[in-house]
Design an enzyme around this catalytic site. Sequence first.
Site, PDB file in Angstrom:
ATOM      1  N   ARG A  73      11.154   2.047   6.229  1.00  0.00           N
ATOM      2  CA  ARG A  73      12.705   2.377   4.796  1.00  0.00           C
ATOM      3  C   ARG A  73      12.839   3.219   5.014  1.00  0.00           C
ATOM      4  NH1 ARG A  73       8.901   1.691  -0.040  1.00  0.00           N
ATOM      5  NH2 ARG A  73       8.552   0.060   0.606  1.00  0.00           N
ATOM      6  N   ARG A 142       9.691   9.919  -4.346  1.00  0.00           N
ATOM      7  CA  ARG A 142       9.840   9.233  -3.257  1.00  0.00           C
ATOM      8  C   ARG A 142      11.991   8.967  -2.794  1.00  0.00           C
ATOM      9  NH1 ARG A 142       6.630   4.409  -2.469  1.00  0.00           N
ATOM     10  NH2 ARG A 142       4.596   4.981  -2.076  1.00  0.00           N
ATOM     11  N   LYS A 206       2.056   7.453  -5.652  1.00  0.00           N
ATOM     12  CA  LYS A 206       3.367   8.071  -5.383  1.00  0.00           C
ATOM     13  C   LYS A 206       3.956   8.189  -6.353  1.00  0.00           C
ATOM     14  CE  LYS A 206       3.527   3.481  -4.826  1.00  0.00           C
ATOM     15  NZ  LYS A 206       3.536   2.373  -4.736  1.00  0.00           N
ATOM     16  N   LYS A 208       8.000   8.589  -8.882  1.00  0.00           N
ATOM     17  CA  LYS A 208       9.308   7.902  -8.128  1.00  0.00           C
ATOM     18  C   LYS A 208      10.008   8.327  -9.954  1.00  0.00           C
ATOM     19  CE  LYS A 208       7.778   3.435  -6.533  1.00  0.00           C
ATOM     20  NZ  LYS A 208       7.355   2.230  -7.107  1.00  0.00           N
ATOM     21  N   CYS A 427      10.749  -9.454  -5.541  1.00  0.00           N
ATOM     22  CA  CYS A 427       9.999  -9.059  -3.751  1.00  0.00           C
ATOM     23  C   CYS A 427       9.723 -10.026  -2.413  1.00  0.00           C
ATOM     24  CB  CYS A 427       8.705  -8.189  -4.493  1.00  0.00           C
ATOM     25  SG  CYS A 427       7.155 -10.078  -4.944  1.00  0.00           S
ATOM     26  N   CYS A 433       4.455  -8.432   3.498  1.00  0.00           N
ATOM     27  CA  CYS A 433       3.743  -8.004   2.576  1.00  0.00           C
ATOM     28  C   CYS A 433       2.620  -8.499   2.970  1.00  0.00           C
ATOM     29  CB  CYS A 433       4.784  -7.812   0.861  1.00  0.00           C
ATOM     30  SG  CYS A 433       3.383  -6.871  -0.046  1.00  0.00           S
ATOM     31  N   CYS A 472       2.811 -10.925  -6.520  1.00  0.00           N
ATOM     32  CA  CYS A 472       1.347 -10.114  -6.745  1.00  0.00           C
ATOM     33  C   CYS A 472       1.260  -8.788  -8.040  1.00  0.00           C
ATOM     34  CB  CYS A 472       1.062  -9.050  -5.750  1.00  0.00           C
ATOM     35  SG  CYS A 472       1.178  -7.578  -5.138  1.00  0.00           S
ATOM     36  N   CYS A 476       6.455  -4.594  -7.476  1.00  0.00           N
ATOM     37  CA  CYS A 476       7.696  -4.223  -7.071  1.00  0.00           C
ATOM     38  C   CYS A 476       9.165  -5.033  -7.196  1.00  0.00           C
ATOM     39  CB  CYS A 476       8.035  -4.779  -5.408  1.00  0.00           C
ATOM     40  SG  CYS A 476       5.511  -3.887  -4.427  1.00  0.00           S
TER      41      CYS A 476
HETATM   42 FE1  SRM Z   1       6.555  -2.407  -4.069  1.00  0.00          FE
HETATM   43  C1  SRM Z   1       3.382  -1.923  -2.755  1.00  0.00           C
HETATM   44  C2  SRM Z   1       7.464  -3.815  -1.269  1.00  0.00           C
HETATM   45  C3  SRM Z   1       9.567  -1.318  -5.242  1.00  0.00           C
HETATM   46  C4  SRM Z   1       4.641  -1.087  -6.996  1.00  0.00           C
HETATM   47  N1  SRM Z   1       5.826  -2.329  -1.754  1.00  0.00           N
HETATM   48  C5  SRM Z   1       3.964  -2.388  -1.646  1.00  0.00           C
HETATM   49  C6  SRM Z   1       4.389  -2.818   0.035  1.00  0.00           C
HETATM   50  C7  SRM Z   1       4.407  -1.128   0.591  1.00  0.00           C
HETATM   51  C8  SRM Z   1       2.986  -3.123   0.037  1.00  0.00           C
HETATM   52  C9  SRM Z   1       1.714  -2.509   0.883  1.00  0.00           C
HETATM   53  O1  SRM Z   1       1.697  -1.682   0.183  1.00  0.00           O
HETATM   54  O2  SRM Z   1       1.121  -3.154   1.264  1.00  0.00           O
HETATM   55  C10 SRM Z   1       5.768  -3.231  -0.200  1.00  0.00           C
HETATM   56  C11 SRM Z   1       5.965  -4.345   1.380  1.00  0.00           C
HETATM   57  C12 SRM Z   1       6.320  -5.335   1.189  1.00  0.00           C
HETATM   58  C13 SRM Z   1       7.331  -5.246   2.031  1.00  0.00           C
HETATM   59  O3  SRM Z   1       6.852  -5.664   3.460  1.00  0.00           O
HETATM   60  O4  SRM Z   1       8.728  -4.957   2.798  1.00  0.00           O
HETATM   61  C14 SRM Z   1       6.561  -3.309  -1.198  1.00  0.00           C
HETATM   62  N2  SRM Z   1       8.229  -1.832  -3.066  1.00  0.00           N
HETATM   63  C15 SRM Z   1       8.700  -2.801  -2.701  1.00  0.00           C
HETATM   64  C16 SRM Z   1       9.733  -3.147  -2.551  1.00  0.00           C
HETATM   65  C17 SRM Z   1      10.817  -3.398  -0.845  1.00  0.00           C
HETATM   66  C18 SRM Z   1      10.081  -4.194  -2.947  1.00  0.00           C
HETATM   67  C19 SRM Z   1      11.386  -5.458  -2.731  1.00  0.00           C
HETATM   68  O5  SRM Z   1      11.350  -6.427  -2.738  1.00  0.00           O
HETATM   69  O6  SRM Z   1      13.247  -4.978  -2.726  1.00  0.00           O
HETATM   70  C20 SRM Z   1      10.639  -2.053  -2.850  1.00  0.00           C
HETATM   71  C21 SRM Z   1      10.935  -0.909  -2.115  1.00  0.00           C
HETATM   72  C22 SRM Z   1      11.598   0.241  -2.624  1.00  0.00           C
HETATM   73  C23 SRM Z   1      11.375   1.516  -2.126  1.00  0.00           C
HETATM   74  O7  SRM Z   1      13.127   0.675  -2.068  1.00  0.00           O
HETATM   75  O8  SRM Z   1      11.554   2.391  -2.420  1.00  0.00           O
HETATM   76  C24 SRM Z   1       9.484  -1.622  -4.175  1.00  0.00           C
HETATM   77  N3  SRM Z   1       6.794  -1.255  -5.689  1.00  0.00           N
HETATM   78  C25 SRM Z   1       8.294  -1.159  -5.913  1.00  0.00           C
HETATM   79  C26 SRM Z   1       8.509  -1.049  -7.222  1.00  0.00           C
HETATM   80  C27 SRM Z   1       9.834  -0.937  -8.243  1.00  0.00           C
HETATM   81  C28 SRM Z   1      10.426   0.317  -8.583  1.00  0.00           C
HETATM   82  O9  SRM Z   1      10.128   1.321  -8.278  1.00  0.00           O
HETATM   83  O10 SRM Z   1      11.390   0.558  -9.262  1.00  0.00           O
HETATM   84  C29 SRM Z   1       7.456  -1.185  -8.323  1.00  0.00           C
HETATM   85  C30 SRM Z   1       6.881  -0.901  -9.293  1.00  0.00           C
HETATM   86  C31 SRM Z   1       6.896   0.693 -10.435  1.00  0.00           C
HETATM   87  C32 SRM Z   1       6.024   1.558  -9.807  1.00  0.00           C
HETATM   88  O11 SRM Z   1       5.592   1.406  -8.702  1.00  0.00           O
HETATM   89  O12 SRM Z   1       5.070   1.478 -10.287  1.00  0.00           O
HETATM   90  C33 SRM Z   1       6.590  -1.304  -6.577  1.00  0.00           C
HETATM   91  N4  SRM Z   1       4.691  -1.678  -4.642  1.00  0.00           N
HETATM   92  C34 SRM Z   1       4.061  -1.172  -5.760  1.00  0.00           C
HETATM   93  C35 SRM Z   1       2.472  -1.118  -6.253  1.00  0.00           C
HETATM   94  C36 SRM Z   1       1.915  -0.582  -7.457  1.00  0.00           C
HETATM   95  C37 SRM Z   1       1.622   0.672  -7.714  1.00  0.00           C
HETATM   96  C38 SRM Z   1       1.130   1.331  -8.494  1.00  0.00           C
HETATM   97  O13 SRM Z   1       0.972   2.121  -9.038  1.00  0.00           O
HETATM   98  O14 SRM Z   1      -0.195  -0.127  -9.381  1.00  0.00           O
HETATM   99  C39 SRM Z   1       2.285  -0.902  -4.575  1.00  0.00           C
HETATM  100  C40 SRM Z   1       1.080  -0.995  -3.878  1.00  0.00           C
HETATM  101  C41 SRM Z   1       0.541  -0.087  -3.996  1.00  0.00           C
HETATM  102  O15 SRM Z   1       0.800   1.070  -3.837  1.00  0.00           O
HETATM  103  O16 SRM Z   1      -0.511   0.256  -3.893  1.00  0.00           O
HETATM  104  C42 SRM Z   1       3.275  -1.483  -3.504  1.00  0.00           C
HETATM  105 FE1  SF4 Z   2       4.425  -7.012  -2.356  1.00  0.00          FE
HETATM  106 FE2  SF4 Z   2       3.433  -7.277  -4.233  1.00  0.00          FE
HETATM  107 FE3  SF4 Z   2       5.005  -5.748  -4.074  1.00  0.00          FE
HETATM  108 FE4  SF4 Z   2       5.643  -8.160  -4.136  1.00  0.00          FE
HETATM  109  S1  SF4 Z   2       5.144  -7.680  -5.414  1.00  0.00           S
HETATM  110  S2  SF4 Z   2       6.303  -7.040  -2.144  1.00  0.00           S
HETATM  111  S3  SF4 Z   2       4.084  -8.795  -3.446  1.00  0.00           S
HETATM  112  S4  SF4 Z   2       3.106  -5.676  -3.367  1.00  0.00           S
END
Ligand code: SRM
Ligand code: SF4
Length: 564
Positions: A73, A142, A206, A208, A427, A433, A472, A476
């Site tokens: 990323r 981030r 993390k 943000k 997402c 993922c 899930c 995201c």
């Molecule tokens: Fe996310 C984890 C993809 C935006 C909340 N996110 C992941 C992971 C890295 C899975 C993992 O931990 O193994 C995913 C990788 C999937 C893949 O194969 O690419 C993933 N997140 C994404 C992306 C690529 C989704 C998308 O379709 O665009 C976004 C990348 C953003 C970036 O460029 O940095 C992405 N993730 C978000 C957002 C939206 C936002 O930030 O505006 C959220 C919700 C906001 C937040 O953080 O509360 C988000 N991602 C999570 C979480 C839950 C965090 C939590 O507080 O519980 C996880 C799981 C974790 O961190 O353990 C996670």
């Molecule tokens: Fe993966 Fe869940 Fe984030 Fe979708 S919402 S990219 S399934 S961690």
Amino acid sequence: MTKPPSDFERIKAQGRQLRGGIAEGLRDPVTGAISEDDNKLLKFHGSYQQDDRDLREERRKQKLEPAYSFMLRARLPSGVVTPAQWLVFDQLAREYANGTLRITTRQTFQWHGIIKHDLKPTIAAIHHALATTMAACGDVVRNVVSTPHPLESAAHALAYAWATRLSEELSPRTRAYHEIWLDGEPLVGEPKDEEPLYGTTYLPRKFKIGLAIPPLNDVDVFAQDLGLIAIVEHGELKGFNVAIGGGMGATHGDSTTYPRLGSVMGFVVPERLLMTAEAIVALQRDWGNRSERKHARLKYTIDHRGLDVVKAELERRLGFALAPERPYQFDHNGDRYGWIEGDDGRWHLTLQIESGRLADQGAHRWLTGLRELARIHQGDFRLTCNQNVIVANVPAAQRERIDAVVHAHGLDAYRFDSGIRRHALACVALPTCGLAMAESERYLPALLPKLENLLETYGLREAPILLRLSGCPNGCSRPYLGEIALVGRGPGRYDLRLGADFRGQRLNRLYRENVDEAGILDALAPLFARYAKEQESGEHFGDFLQRIHVIDSSSRQIPMEVVT
Ligand code: SRM
Ligand code: SF4
């Protein structure tokens, strides 16, 4: 009794400022993977080890190790990409990744499917294109997102400059990245590269930051740990309202986790922005939960301690009180498709990209088309938090040429799209993922026509409805801010959530738990029917559901349980 720190804290503490054994692991030819501990540190460098989940079972049967590869990323403040960078990123997608580029919901690029051996040349090439992957993931601040649209030039340009400064100032200082990926000289003996903000254990989780300029909330400012709302009066940037404690992530069946909207706690002038942001990050560094990663985001620190206590501590550390919040008004959180003229006579073209996936798909040749655009474009590109791209800063004389390339590659589908398609986010989910419980990006193309058929039945084809799919509950695609949202439960099964607003200021509620596609469509049909008949002029779907009491959601923090 206080619980001991989680194992992740040990890994960070022993990681020698994010070095661990990553360099050695990369050289190990016996496996396509790296060790579990190093995998955790690797995130800080912008990469996740993954395996192709479509192949997992078959390889297990054949007693082969999983098909390991790495997701990478970039960290692109405000999502700005030059044409020269675009061409490099595109080349890397085809040479080292799975032949696609993926725009994320935080306005940056991801590459999927890079094998271990190719990780280093890919990162080096990104660096030589004057971009980085450092701190794109991990327990750090981030990529700072901000309104990418260069429309109202003066204030938007300033906002971009602040977002970039924040991103730079709050980046880790360690030289580990240079050493591992860029053959930088390793420091002699124990590394001495100090992290004044992060120390040796970085943040509990993390962090943000997002900056929005009303009336556009295209970054979903209330989903950020630190949301900044630019206050622009008579074209002049006066400062920022400061909202803290937004976040989406939750766990099914665990009521101690929940999505939460950021709470606005005051206003700062631009000169105080950096120190205020840094103090908030430092407070979370010191007060955040380091035992339970599930409870380690700022939102839980605030809810456990109380917003007043957190604010008082912040002001104590800053040595001044925040000014009262200033009035602001958002009107929507989506993108504005098509051409828009800026104040300076330059033009900006927003293209809609389904789930942000740039690939050549039938008549829509996204990857090739954007490569061709990058070859002739004289301005820049801007990635949006709605997974779209803006071909920005186009001189009027060049519009026709850009249009011709757009049309020749089928990139102008948005012009004919339904309202719901224009406002859909999904997402990544399967197959890359590791946390996905259900399909998301790959399900969207199958689901959309069915929803469109249903909407058409009720004359609602043009209704601009925010649809968000997540594989899930981590959220995201920020599903808890969707007027309609599906949150994955298991293969083919989702929680149906309804009733957020169109401005990113109200969370939705759980309406049907663990339903399949038929259940989703059955639940929506009568609501669409009523909406078609009973909606008031200009009333959005989510607001309508709230008005007729199908859902009631006024709280900033929403439990995951079903409402009825
Ligand atoms: Fe996310 C984890 C993809 C935006 C909340 N996110 C992941 C992971 C890295 C899975 C993992 O931990 O193994 C995913 C990788 C999937 C893949 O194969 O690419 C993933 N997140 C994404 C992306 C690529 C989704 C998308 O379709 O665009 C976004 C990348 C953003 C970036 O460029 O940095 C992405 N993730 C978000 C957002 C939206 C936002 O930030 O505006 C959220 C919700 C906001 C937040 O953080 O509360 C988000 N991602 C999570 C979480 C839950 C965090 C939590 O507080 O519980 C996880 C799981 C974790 O961190 O353990 C996670
Ligand atoms: Fe993966 Fe869940 Fe984030 Fe979708 S919402 S990219 S399934 S961690």
